[in-house]
Structure formats: structure tokens, C-alpha cells
Design a protein around this motif. Sequence first.
Motif, mmCIF file in Angstrom:
data_model
loop_
_atom_site.group_PDB
_atom_site.id
_atom_site.type_symbol
_atom_site.label_atom_id
_atom_site.label_comp_id
_atom_site.label_asym_id
_atom_site.label_seq_id
_atom_site.Cartn_x
_atom_site.Cartn_y
_atom_site.Cartn_z
ATOM 1 N N LEU A 18 1.085 -1.353 -0.208
ATOM 2 C CA LEU A 18 0.425 -0.270 0.385
ATOM 3 C C LEU A 18 1.052 1.024 -0.175
ATOM 4 N N ARG A 19 1.790 1.628 1.118
ATOM 5 C CA ARG A 19 2.521 2.316 0.904
ATOM 6 C C ARG A 19 4.075 2.646 0.596
ATOM 7 N N HIS A 20 4.217 1.760 -0.856
ATOM 8 C CA HIS A 20 5.282 1.226 -2.031
ATOM 9 C C HIS A 20 4.934 2.286 -2.500
ATOM 10 N N PRO A 21 6.116 3.102 -3.032
ATOM 11 C CA PRO A 21 5.333 4.280 -3.880
ATOM 12 C C PRO A 21 5.083 4.424 -5.146
ATOM 13 N N GLN A 22 4.757 3.210 -6.045
ATOM 14 C CA GLN A 22 4.178 2.729 -7.377
ATOM 15 C C GLN A 22 3.329 1.929 -6.940
ATOM 16 N N HIS A 23 3.417 1.311 -5.731
ATOM 17 C CA HIS A 23 2.272 0.588 -5.456
ATOM 18 C C HIS A 23 1.704 -0.458 -5.990
ATOM 19 N N LEU A 24 3.557 -0.805 -6.290
ATOM 20 C CA LEU A 24 3.877 -2.474 -7.034
ATOM 21 C C LEU A 24 5.704 -2.417 -5.505
ATOM 22 N N ALA A 25 5.048 -3.621 -5.734
ATOM 23 C CA ALA A 25 6.815 -4.441 -4.819
ATOM 24 C C ALA A 25 6.827 -5.079 -5.311
ATOM 25 N N THR A 26 8.438 -5.415 -4.925
ATOM 26 C CA THR A 26 9.184 -7.212 -6.313
ATOM 27 C C THR A 26 8.930 -7.529 -4.203
ATOM 28 N N LEU A 27 9.084 -9.010 -4.646
ATOM 29 C CA LEU A 27 9.769 -10.038 -3.008
ATOM 30 C C LEU A 27 10.533 -9.390 -2.203
ATOM 31 N N GLU A 28 11.874 -9.055 -3.260
ATOM 32 C CA GLU A 28 12.880 -8.585 -2.497
ATOM 33 C C GLU A 28 13.112 -7.284 -2.062
ATOM 34 N N GLU A 29 11.796 -6.318 -2.539
ATOM 35 C CA GLU A 29 11.740 -5.239 -1.155
ATOM 36 C C GLU A 29 10.623 -5.043 -0.236
ATOM 37 N N THR A 34 10.093 -5.689 5.274
ATOM 38 C CA THR A 34 8.717 -6.773 6.830
ATOM 39 C C THR A 34 10.203 -6.831 7.490
ATOM 40 N N GLY A 35 11.237 -6.892 7.365
ATOM 41 C CA GLY A 35 12.204 -7.685 8.391
ATOM 42 C C GLY A 35 11.373 -9.649 8.677
ATOM 43 N N LEU A 99 8.173 6.060 6.142
ATOM 44 C CA LEU A 99 9.152 4.102 6.650
ATOM 45 C C LEU A 99 9.662 4.199 5.632
ATOM 46 N N TYR A 100 9.043 3.907 4.071
ATOM 47 C CA TYR A 100 9.208 2.898 3.370
ATOM 48 C C TYR A 100 10.720 4.092 2.618
ATOM 49 N N ASP A 101 9.937 5.810 2.500
ATOM 50 C CA ASP A 101 10.479 6.716 1.882
ATOM 51 C C ASP A 101 12.081 6.922 2.650
ATOM 52 N N LYS A 102 12.322 6.885 3.685
ATOM 53 C CA LYS A 102 13.646 7.101 4.614
ATOM 54 C C LYS A 102 14.156 6.347 5.304
ATOM 55 N N THR A 103 13.984 4.588 5.026
ATOM 56 C CA THR A 103 14.888 3.848 4.584
ATOM 57 C C THR A 103 15.637 3.362 4.235
ATOM 58 N N GLU A 104 17.247 3.230 4.570
ATOM 59 C CA GLU A 104 18.362 2.925 4.265
ATOM 60 C C GLU A 104 17.871 1.767 3.552
ATOM 61 N N LYS A 105 17.927 1.155 1.802
ATOM 62 C CA LYS A 105 18.134 0.396 1.705
ATOM 63 C C LYS A 105 19.243 0.314 0.746
ATOM 64 N N SER A 106 19.649 -1.190 0.508
ATOM 65 C CA SER A 106 20.313 -1.767 0.132
ATOM 66 C C SER A 106 20.298 -1.414 -1.498
ATOM 67 N N ASP A 107 21.925 -2.173 -2.210
ATOM 68 C CA ASP A 107 21.391 -1.850 -3.526
ATOM 69 C C ASP A 107 20.867 -2.356 -4.061
ATOM 70 N N VAL A 108 20.606 -4.314 -3.743
ATOM 71 C CA VAL A 108 19.453 -4.719 -4.423
ATOM 72 C C VAL A 108 18.241 -3.971 -4.081
ATOM 73 N N VAL A 109 17.428 -3.870 -3.464
ATOM 74 C CA VAL A 109 16.175 -3.398 -2.877
ATOM 75 C C VAL A 109 16.302 -1.630 -3.968
ATOM 76 N N GLN A 110 17.526 -0.978 -3.525
ATOM 77 C CA GLN A 110 17.751 0.560 -4.379
ATOM 78 C C GLN A 110 16.978 -0.153 -6.197
ATOM 79 N N ARG A 111 17.928 -1.413 -6.876
ATOM 80 C CA ARG A 111 17.997 -1.289 -7.833
ATOM 81 C C ARG A 111 16.139 -1.759 -8.710
ATOM 82 N N HIS A 112 16.021 -2.861 -7.416
ATOM 83 C CA HIS A 112 14.653 -3.511 -7.626
ATOM 84 C C HIS A 112 12.971 -1.914 -7.337
#
Length: 135
Positions: A18-29, A34-35, A99-112
Motif C-alpha cells: 500500500l505504501r510503496h511509491p508505485q504501489h507494486l513491490a517486488t519480493l526482495e523489497e 518487512t524484516g 518509513l519506506y522513503d526514509k529507510t536505508e535500502k540495500s543496492d538490490v532493493v534500490q535497483r528493484h
Amino acid sequence: MHDYLTQDTRHKVIQMILRHPQHLATLEELVYMTGADSEDVQRQLRSLKDVGIVTEHRHMRNEDGDGDVPTTFYGFTELDIEVLDRHEYLSGSPAMRALYDKTEKSDVVQRHGAAPRPLISSVVENTLNMEDTHD
């Protein structure tokens, strides 16, 4: 339905989509945000798909890439949004977007996160974007 939707990982998966900027998330994201472990997220996605709350979207143009660009995304249809709205999942929670926007993301999550995505229904997009501005 309320008990079903509030299971910990399932609830986090729904909120992150719901809160993903494009409202579509990958498994990696979803795993990262979610942790939860990948197996648990996949199990919850299958369960949510089976009951018709989450829809798998494929982006075929990404399939010709080098494998670093995801092809499968999880999101909602208009019917999914109606169900979530009925259970008050659409109200509140701009904090989840922050929270989504401010969370530091791994390279893979940034690419996704930057990967091209399939189009979603304008009704879904407008509804979710409108909810973000009402909170």
C-alpha cells in the motif's frame, strides 16, 4: 477476515505494498522492508493471492534484461482495494510511506525500487495516492 489480515507478516506485506511509491513491490523489497525471511513472505503472498487480496503483476519487458531487473511485482486490483477499504486498511498510515522513503535500502532493493513496472489500474493508483494525501 480481520484475523486473517492482521497476521504479522501478512499485515506488513499488505502495508508495504500500500505504501510503496508505485504501489507494486517486488519480493526482495517486501522481504527487506518487512524484516521477515523470504520463505515466510512468499508463503504469505501465496496465501494473499489465494484469497484474492494480492495480485501478481508481470512486466514482460524486463524479461529480456540481464536478470538484475525484476519481472514480478505484487499489488492490488480494484476489487482488492475494495476489500482492504472495507477493513479500513486504506485510512491512515502516511508514516508507512515516510518509513519506506526514509529507510536505508540495500543496492538490490534500490535497483528493484527503480525498476520499470507494469501499469496498474488508474482507479487503484488514484485511490491509493488520494489516501496518502488525506492522512
